[in-house]
Design an enzyme around this catalytic site. Structure first.
Site, mmCIF file in Angstrom:
data_model
loop_
_atom_site.group_PDB
_atom_site.id
_atom_site.type_symbol
_atom_site.label_atom_id
_atom_site.label_comp_id
_atom_site.label_asym_id
_atom_site.label_seq_id
_atom_site.Cartn_x
_atom_site.Cartn_y
_atom_site.Cartn_z
ATOM 1 N N ASN A 144 38.261 38.872 67.474
ATOM 2 C CA ASN A 144 38.437 39.772 66.253
ATOM 3 C C ASN A 144 37.177 39.546 65.351
ATOM 4 O OD1 ASN A 144 39.401 41.013 64.006
ATOM 5 N ND2 ASN A 144 41.096 39.809 63.818
ATOM 6 N N PHE A 145 36.368 40.553 65.357
ATOM 7 C CA PHE A 145 35.220 40.461 64.391
ATOM 8 C C PHE A 145 35.424 40.356 62.955
ATOM 9 C CE2 PHE A 145 31.412 42.348 67.160
ATOM 10 C CZ PHE A 145 31.661 41.217 68.167
ATOM 11 N N LYS A 146 36.679 41.058 62.770
ATOM 12 C CA LYS A 146 37.143 41.224 61.298
ATOM 13 C C LYS A 146 36.030 42.150 60.619
ATOM 14 C CE LYS A 146 39.880 36.921 61.593
ATOM 15 N NZ LYS A 146 40.471 35.892 60.950
ATOM 16 N N HIS B 216 47.955 41.830 61.763
ATOM 17 C CA HIS B 216 47.325 40.863 61.383
ATOM 18 C C HIS B 216 47.602 40.212 60.119
ATOM 19 C CE1 HIS B 216 44.056 37.846 60.828
ATOM 20 N NE2 HIS B 216 43.621 38.070 62.096
ATOM 21 N N GLU C 74 49.634 33.547 65.364
ATOM 22 C CA GLU C 74 48.639 32.844 64.489
ATOM 23 C C GLU C 74 49.222 32.429 63.282
ATOM 24 O OE1 GLU C 74 44.460 35.041 65.779
ATOM 25 O OE2 GLU C 74 45.649 36.447 64.238
ATOM 26 N N GLY D 43 40.624 30.459 60.242
ATOM 27 C CA GLY D 43 39.606 30.174 59.387
ATOM 28 C C GLY D 43 39.391 28.901 58.696
ATOM 29 N N SER E 154 41.704 29.080 64.178
ATOM 30 C CA SER E 154 40.614 28.204 64.535
ATOM 31 C C SER E 154 40.444 27.618 66.038
ATOM 32 C CB SER E 154 40.825 27.000 63.796
ATOM 33 O OG SER E 154 40.775 27.254 62.304
HETATM 34 P P1 PGA Z 1 39.919 32.224 63.278
HETATM 35 O O1 PGA Z 1 40.846 33.663 63.196
HETATM 36 O O2 PGA Z 1 39.653 32.032 64.794
HETATM 37 O O3 PGA Z 1 38.668 32.285 62.422
HETATM 38 O O4 PGA Z 1 40.870 31.023 62.856
HETATM 39 C C1 PGA Z 1 41.604 34.242 64.185
HETATM 40 C C2 PGA Z 1 42.101 35.471 63.764
HETATM 41 O O5 PGA Z 1 42.196 35.556 62.450
HETATM 42 O O6 PGA Z 1 42.643 36.113 64.611
#
Ligand code: PGA
Length: 235
Positions: free
Chosen positions: A6-8, A90, A159, A165, A195
């Site tokens: 997921n690039f966000k 999400h 998640e 993050g 993470s």
């Molecule tokens: P992260 O994000 O790997 O940076 O913790 C996961 C996500 O939000 O899908």
């Protein structure tokens, strides 16, 4: 296994092009057969030449074909890129963008009607997790309100918000008990996210009910995503 990136709100259109080239070559060279999803930003969508097991999805979409929804994209814009995969629910959209469960369910039902693969995210905040497993499970089940768990193209991503993050994933046992709780009612593939990185992928994928991972920050550089896949498939 399923490896999803997921690039966000990260990476440019130019880098995304480069990313897909490197990822595609890596998958071909290593003859990887696992399912890989990449969710780039909407502005980086393109027609990429990729092996069949790499699928591009959108991180969000409004549940309409087209219309007056400033800033949103609808089915017409997605179909132009032959995309049939969408991420819904999400926590960043639930918490930061204030998406209600009602809107999330509306999106789910719309894209289900379109026969999309739906990666559906759920996750509890830290204060709920601290109350114990039953509070966390109750919170998670509420996030399935209005969602058809028998939809055959559903993939569920668990998640925990407090692990996203932060660089610190949930503990193996904590993930294990939530996923096995979900497994009682969810027959779809179950992903863990929060993470995930090259150093913890093996441990996470060793969890019995874990069918894959949804990765944010550690997947934004293609070398890092490839390293995670490489470590993950070694088993
Ligand atoms: P992260 O994000 O790997 O940076 O913790 C996961 C996500 O939000 O899908």
């Amino acid at each position: 296994m399923i490896f999803a990136s997921n690039f966000k709100t990260n990476n440019t259109r130019a880098y995304t092009k480069e990313y897909m080239k490197v990822l595609g070559n890596f998958v071909k060279e290593k003859d990887i057969k696992d399912d890989i999803f990449v969710f780039p930003t909407a502005t980086s969508l393109d027609s990429f030449e990729l092996p069949k097991n790499i699928k591009i999805g959108v991180q969000n979409a409004y549940p309409v074909k087209n219309g007056s929804y400033t800033g949103e994209i609808g089915l017409e814009q997605i179909e132009e890129f032959c995309i049939d995969t969408v991420l819904i629910g999400h926590s960043e959209r639930r918490v930061i963008l204030k998406e209600s469960q009602e809107l999330i369910a509306k999106k789910f039902n719309y894209f289900k009607e379109q026969n999309f693969t739906i990666v559906y995210c759920i996750g509890e905040p830290e204060e709920i997790r601290n109350e114990g497993l039953s509070s966390a499970m109750a919170y998670l089940w509420d996030e399935f309100d209005g969602i058809d768990l028998s939809y055959e193209k559903l993939i569920v991503a668990y998640e925990p918000i407090w692990a996203i993050g932060t660089g610190v994933s949930a503990k193996r046992d904590d993930i294990d008990e939530v996923l096995s709780g979900l497994r009682k009612k969810v027959k779809s593939p179950l992903l863990y996210g929060g993470s995930v990185k090259a150093s913890n992928i093996k441990e996470i994928l060793s969890i019995e009910d874990c069918d894959g991972v949804l990765i944010g920050s550690a997947s934004w550089k293609v070398e890092s995503f490839c390293e995670i896949i490489n470590n993950g498939i070694k088993g």
